[in-house]
Design an enzyme around this catalytic site. Structure first.
Site, PDB file in Angstrom:
ATOM      1  N   TYR A 167       0.941  -1.064   0.080  1.00 49.23           N
ATOM      2  CA  TYR A 167       0.025   0.187  -0.037  1.00 49.23           C
ATOM      3  C   TYR A 167       1.023   1.111   0.059  1.00 49.23           C
ATOM      4  O   TYR A 167       0.673   2.176  -0.831  1.00 49.23           O
ATOM      5  CB  TYR A 167      -0.828  -0.096   1.150  1.00 49.23           C
ATOM      6  CG  TYR A 167      -1.744   1.094   1.425  1.00 49.23           C
ATOM      7  CD1 TYR A 167      -2.875   1.570   0.447  1.00 49.23           C
ATOM      8  CD2 TYR A 167      -1.523   2.333   2.328  1.00 49.23           C
ATOM      9  CE1 TYR A 167      -3.467   2.700   0.622  1.00 49.23           C
ATOM     10  CE2 TYR A 167      -2.491   3.369   2.512  1.00 49.23           C
ATOM     11  CZ  TYR A 167      -3.205   3.559   1.351  1.00 49.23           C
ATOM     12  OH  TYR A 167      -4.075   4.607   1.608  1.00 49.23           O
ATOM     13  N   LYS A 171       1.062   4.351  -2.775  1.00 49.97           N
ATOM     14  CA  LYS A 171       0.956   5.802  -2.530  1.00 49.97           C
ATOM     15  C   LYS A 171       2.025   6.494  -2.845  1.00 49.97           C
ATOM     16  O   LYS A 171       2.098   7.667  -3.443  1.00 49.97           O
ATOM     17  CB  LYS A 171       0.427   5.980  -1.298  1.00 49.97           C
ATOM     18  CG  LYS A 171      -0.977   5.469  -1.017  1.00 49.97           C
ATOM     19  CD  LYS A 171      -2.062   6.130  -1.718  1.00 49.97           C
ATOM     20  CE  LYS A 171      -3.240   5.537  -1.454  1.00 49.97           C
ATOM     21  NZ  LYS A 171      -4.486   6.512  -2.664  1.00 49.97           N
TER      22      LYS A 171
END
Ligand code: NDP
Length: 258
Positions: A167, A171
């Site tokens: 994750y 990002k």
């Protein structure tokens, strides 16, 4: 500042819940009589229709809302997106690339390959593909091109944490993409804006733990998280600056988040 939204067409991805839903409502609240068109996209079309009804209930019918079923992890759906909009909805001015998710909390040796793929496909490829279909609309404008691309990244893209490597990597990729794109478009009036929230209480953590609400609630223990409205207000603030003003990069924490 609300006048700067007059007649604009705004796309919000992931508008069925959390930050995206709040962003749609906040645009509508800010400029209820300014002829706004809001294109709300996500996979859950029934939920998008409820958001449209919530907007009508709150601000009346001065804002036109188009709920549009769109899975950003499908390149084919994204390629067909603009062509499938009714003609009068195609002149897009603002794209809020908000759809995103985290799946699982796992150390690197145990990361599930399906989770890796869905996170990259949604958070990165989907965001890039959306940008690619909307940018030509911006660049075709006679002044050399204008419009806003507002990308929702995360604190996770700046401060990676153990158990969140993929994750965080997605990002960080969003952040790099925003910065590269901003530089590529420097000769135009297109604004590329990165918004990186800290902890916000939404459906996000429920999805992270595959629907386990008690684990999701534990994420917020000891911190008063932000609300989705807090992020929505900043997104709308950015879209309502004078055209020459780019608040390119914003990090938003709850006051007590370390
Ligand atoms: P929510 O889970 O409440 O909302 C996520 C939204 O993304 C939903 O509307 C969902 O709609 C949509 N979405 C997910 N996958 C897809 C897909 N494949 N295609 C289209 N839409 C999709 O979470 P948040 O509001 O918190 O998340 C919004 C953004 O904010 C994300 O990018 C997230 O990474 C980021 N963020 C969140 C933080 C937090 O603490 N909550 C912190 C920092 C950043 P549907 O299921 O209907 O498709």
């Amino acid at each position: 500042a609300a006048k700067r939204l007059t007649g604009k067409t705004i796309v919000v991805t992931g508008a069925s819940s959390g930050i995206g839903r709040s962003t749609a409502l906040e645009f509508a609240r800010t400029a209820p009589q300014n002829g706004l068109r809001l294109i709300l996209t996500a996979r859950r079309i029934d939920t998008l229709k409820e958001v449209a009804a919530d907007i009508a209930k709150e601000v009346g019918d001065g804002v036109k809302v188009l709920p549009f079923k769109l899975d950003v992890s499908s390149s084919a759906e994204i390629k067909a997106f603009v062509g499938n909009l009714p003609e009068e909805w195609r002149n897009i001015d603002v794209l809020v690339n908000n759809a995103g998710l985290v799946k699982g909390v796992a150390r690197a040796p145990e990361i599930d390959e399906d989770d890796i793929n869905v996170m990259f496909q949604t958070n990165v490829t989907g965001l890039v593909n959306m940008t690619q279909v909307v940018l030509p609309i911006f660049l075709a404008r006679p002044d050399g091109g204008h419009g806003d691309i507002i990308n929702v990244g995360s604190i996770a893209g700046r401060e990676p944490y153990a158990g969140g490597s993929i994750y965080c990597a997605t990002k960080a990729a969003v952040r790099s993409f925003s910065e590269s794109l901003r530089k590529e478009l420097i000769a135009t009036r297109v604004r590329v804006i990165e918004i990186d929230p800290g902890q916000v209480e939404t459906e996000f953590s429920v999805i992270r733990f595959y629907g386990d609400k008690s684990k999701a609630d534990a994420v917020y223990a000891g911190v008063e998280p932000l609300t989705p409205d807090d992020i929505a207000e900043v997104i709308v603030f950015n879209a309502t600056r004078r055209e020459n003003v780019v608040v390119a990069d914003t990090l938003i924490y709850p006051n007590h988040q370390a």
